[in-house]
Design an enzyme around this catalytic site. Structure first.
Site, short mmCIF file in Angstrom:
data_model
loop_
_atom_site.label_atom_id
_atom_site.label_comp_id
_atom_site.label_asym_id
_atom_site.label_seq_id
_atom_site.Cartn_x
_atom_site.Cartn_y
_atom_site.Cartn_z
N THR A 117 0.87 -1.18 0.00
CA THR A 117 0.00 0.00 0.00
C THR A 117 0.91 1.23 0.00
O THR A 117 1.95 1.22 0.64
CB THR A 117 -0.86 0.08 1.27
OG1 THR A 117 0.04 0.15 2.38
CG2 THR A 117 -1.74 -1.12 1.43
N TRP A 156 -19.50 16.66 11.06
CA TRP A 156 -18.50 16.31 10.05
C TRP A 156 -18.87 16.90 8.69
O TRP A 156 -20.01 16.83 8.25
CB TRP A 156 -18.40 14.78 9.89
CG TRP A 156 -17.69 14.12 11.02
CD1 TRP A 156 -17.19 14.73 12.14
CD2 TRP A 156 -17.42 12.73 11.16
NE1 TRP A 156 -16.60 13.79 12.96
CE2 TRP A 156 -16.73 12.56 12.38
CE3 TRP A 156 -17.67 11.60 10.38
CZ2 TRP A 156 -16.30 11.31 12.83
CZ3 TRP A 156 -17.25 10.36 10.82
CH2 TRP A 156 -16.57 10.22 12.04
N LYS A 174 -13.85 18.40 10.87
CA LYS A 174 -14.73 18.40 12.05
C LYS A 174 -15.05 19.84 12.42
O LYS A 174 -14.24 20.55 12.98
CB LYS A 174 -14.04 17.68 13.20
CG LYS A 174 -13.72 16.24 12.83
CD LYS A 174 -13.13 15.45 13.97
CE LYS A 174 -12.79 14.05 13.51
NZ LYS A 174 -11.52 13.94 12.79
N GLU A 212 -5.99 -3.63 0.20
CA GLU A 212 -6.32 -4.65 1.20
C GLU A 212 -7.57 -5.47 0.84
O GLU A 212 -7.87 -6.47 1.48
CB GLU A 212 -6.55 -3.98 2.57
CG GLU A 212 -5.30 -3.45 3.24
CD GLU A 212 -4.94 -2.02 2.82
OE1 GLU A 212 -5.36 -1.59 1.74
OE2 GLU A 212 -4.24 -1.35 3.60
P1 AMP Z 1 -5.30 1.94 -2.61
O1 AMP Z 1 -5.06 0.93 -1.56
O2 AMP Z 1 -4.08 2.68 -3.01
O3 AMP Z 1 -5.99 1.32 -3.77
O4 AMP Z 1 -6.26 3.05 -2.02
C1 AMP Z 1 -7.50 2.72 -1.47
C2 AMP Z 1 -8.24 3.94 -1.05
O5 AMP Z 1 -8.62 4.72 -2.20
C3 AMP Z 1 -9.54 3.64 -0.36
O6 AMP Z 1 -9.35 3.32 0.99
C4 AMP Z 1 -10.30 4.95 -0.55
O7 AMP Z 1 -9.89 5.92 0.39
C5 AMP Z 1 -9.85 5.39 -1.92
N1 AMP Z 1 -10.85 5.00 -2.93
C6 AMP Z 1 -10.84 3.92 -3.73
N2 AMP Z 1 -11.92 3.91 -4.55
C7 AMP Z 1 -12.64 5.01 -4.25
C8 AMP Z 1 -13.86 5.57 -4.73
N3 AMP Z 1 -14.56 5.02 -5.72
N4 AMP Z 1 -14.30 6.71 -4.16
C9 AMP Z 1 -13.61 7.31 -3.16
N5 AMP Z 1 -12.44 6.84 -2.67
C10 AMP Z 1 -11.96 5.70 -3.21
#
Ligand code: AMP
Length: 550
Positions: free
Chosen positions: A187, A450, A445, A336
């Site tokens: 990640t 929120w 906040k 994840e």
């Molecule tokens: P990654 O592990 O780099 O793929 O990032 C995952 C994160 O991307 C998630 O926990 C979200 O915060 C964000 N994310 C993924 N898809 C979306 C979506 N369709 N809308 C908003 N946030 C997203």
């Protein structure tokens, strides 16, 4: 006493995917753009053939089951061959994100203790700079032909096409236990060291099945897929495996994911389906809009596009539909979760809604697909109702959700009930559609309530003169925090703060309106294209809001 079923017990394996594709879709094309000027046309049949040669080559190099093989590579046929060869032989394919900083890349390769690094020539310099700090790496393999081999200061430098040419195509895939590790992705967190997510053959095959279901991504043999999401990020959302499962045609754009290149591929290869993060689609529309007079948009056959990784702005969903007749499937997930977790397909009652109403639904992050259980929870851990009102942290469970990060004991990332906390904040409506409002650390906040930074950003990018926008919380003496809107205007446009707030005032609740608007030339992004809000918060730490009485 329970009774056992009398069905065959067969482990699920990635080698079965490539065997199926090569047996039943042997002639289906894999179009690979190795560089902006060179492409190569392969097929599923050839991918198996070369993957078997590669598995033999790796065996000859002494690679053992369970060992990690790193890639720093674009979306090409060679990267695809590595996906199937490495996992198929029982080793672990570790896709490294080349956009990370040098220290992060060496941290990741050392943490994974990779044996070999396969790299595209464009990343050679990056590797040369860190090669001395990678004690576990026994050799580096350049993804090219012998005639293209560069002179590089890398120990044990090998040529990919030599390895393939010298190895036998006869290879029996081992009968692996389905829980064997198959691939590893780190990640790219905005804080702390990257953490490894180790997928298994079972989780990968189940996830691919979900992608192929009609209410998943509906991927099928009738699709020509433009893979605009990188294979170094969450296995390109699992599409290489899902495409093999259903025999879809794959178009791999290599390093060129600019708007013009994507458009050309779509027209030339009859692409019906594509996937990418919002930033990629911003570039795509920039190209289309600037060339509108010269382009014949009816040449596009693009029926569906998956947008994920960050929130798909409503304006983008609308543009896809009205300009190109393309349905945007918004998907949410994370490294994840392999990553598919919720997917935005319409329910029967929503099919015939007026377009404007439909776009509102598509702007949400979709519903849980079978296999993934989704819940929202208060900070105290209380499960919240799916009423479209209550907002809480999303937790997920399922067979393709992480159990522990690489190096930790199984289950270490879960709570007592087996939930994984995503760090995303959302509401879930009565139809089960998730709406992400923030990351837990990005939520603003204000006076005990929120405010969703994502909602505000989505509205702001709907302004025709805005290229990109970010919203962060800034300290306020009365309200604790208030929103600051940071805007990048489109090239050649000038914009005022008053114009922005005027545009937003009928589109969001009054008390959500940003207190200040600032204009910048560009915004910082993470290696996966997400807004780097930690840096923005640091940059604007000292910003005094004009509404602050002190
Ligand atoms: P990654 O592990 O780099 O793929 O990032 C995952 C994160 O991307 C998630 O926990 C979200 O915060 C964000 N994310 C993924 N898809 C979306 C979506 N369709 N809308 C908003 N946030 C997203």
């Amino acid at each position: 006493m329970t009774m056992l079923g009398l069905m065959q017990q067969q482990d699920l394996r990635i080698s079965q995917l490539i065997e199926h594709a090569a047996t039943h879709h042997a002639q289906v094309e894999i179009v690979s753009h190795v560089s902006d000027t060179r492409s190569y046309r392969s097929t599923w049949g050839e991918v198996r053939h070369r993957a078997k040669r590669l598995a033999n080559a790796l065996t000859d190099l002494g690679v053992l089951p369970g060992q990690r093989i790193a890639t720093l590579a674009w979306n090409t046929h060679r990267h695809l061959e590595l996906y199937f060869a490495v996992a198929g032989m029982g080793a672990v394919s570790h896709t490294v994100n080349p956009r990370l900083f040098a220290e992060q890349i060496s941290y990741i390769i050392n943490h994974a203790a990779d044996e070999y690094v396969f790299f595209d020539l464009g990343f050679a310099e990056q590797l040369v700079a860190i090669a001395g700090q990678l004690p576990t790496v026994k050799g580096f393999v350049a993804l090219c032909e012998r005639s293209e081999m560069p002179a590089l200061d890398l120990p044990n430098l090998l040529c990919y096409e030599d390895l393939i040419a010298q190895a036998s195509p006869d290879f029996e895939w081992p009968q692996l236990d389905e829980n064997t590790a198959s691939s590893l992705c780190y990640t790219s967190g905005t804080t702390g060291n990257p953490k490894g997510v180790l997928y298994s053959h079972r989780s990968t095959v189940l996830h691919a099945w979900a992608a192929c279901t009609v209410d998943g991504l509906g991927l099928s043999a009738r699709d020509s897929v433009l893979l605009a999401v990188p294979m170094f990020h969450v296995n390109a959302w699992g599409i290489p495996y899902a495409a093999a499962m259903c025999g879809a045609k794959l178009v791999l754009p290599g390093p060129g994911v600019g708007g013009e290149r994507l458009y050309e591929h779509m027209v030339k290869e009859g692409c019906t389906f594509s996937l990418g993060v919002p930033t990629v689609w911003l570039g795509f529309f920039q190209y289309i809009e600037s060339q509108r007079a010269q382009l014949d948009l009816t040449q596009l056959k693009l029926a569906r596009v998956v947008v994920g990784g960050s929130a798909a702005p409503r304006a983008m969903i609308e543009k896809f539909e009205t300009l190109l007749g393309t349905y945007v499937i918004q998907a949410w997930g994370m490294t994840e979760t392999s990553p598919l977790a919720t997917i935005g397909n319409l329910l029967p009652a929503q099919q015939d809604l007026p377009l404007a109403r439909r776009f509102d639904i598509q702007a949400r992050q979709g519903r849980a697909i079978f296999g993934i259980e989704v819940g929202i929870f208060s900070p105290e851990g209380e499960r919240l109702p799916h009423d479209g009102q209550r907002v809480g942290e999303i937790k997920v469970r399922g067979p393709w959700v992480v159990s522990a990060y690489y190096g930790d004991r199984a289950g270490a990332a879960l709570n007592d009930e087996g939930w994984f906390s995503t760090g995303d904040v959302a509401l879930i409506d009565t139809d089960g559609f998730v709406q992400i409002t923030d990351r837990t650390k990005d939520v603003i906040k204000s006076g005990g309530e929120w405010i969703s930074s994502i909602d505000l950003e989505n509205v702001a990018v709907g302004h025709p003169k805005v290229q990109e926008a970010a919203v962060i919380g800034v300290a306020h003496s009365k309200w604790q925090e208030r929103p600051l809107l940071i805007v990048v205007p489109k090239a050649g446009e000038s914009l005022t703060a008053a114009e922005m707030t005027d545009f937003m005032k009928d589109r969001v609740a009054r008390w959500w309106l940003p207190d200040d608007v600032v204009f910048v030339d560009g915004l910082p992004h993470t290696a996966t294209g997400k807004l780097l809000k930690t840096q923005l918060r640091e940059q604007f730490k000292g910003h005094r809001l004009s509404t602050d009485p002190i």
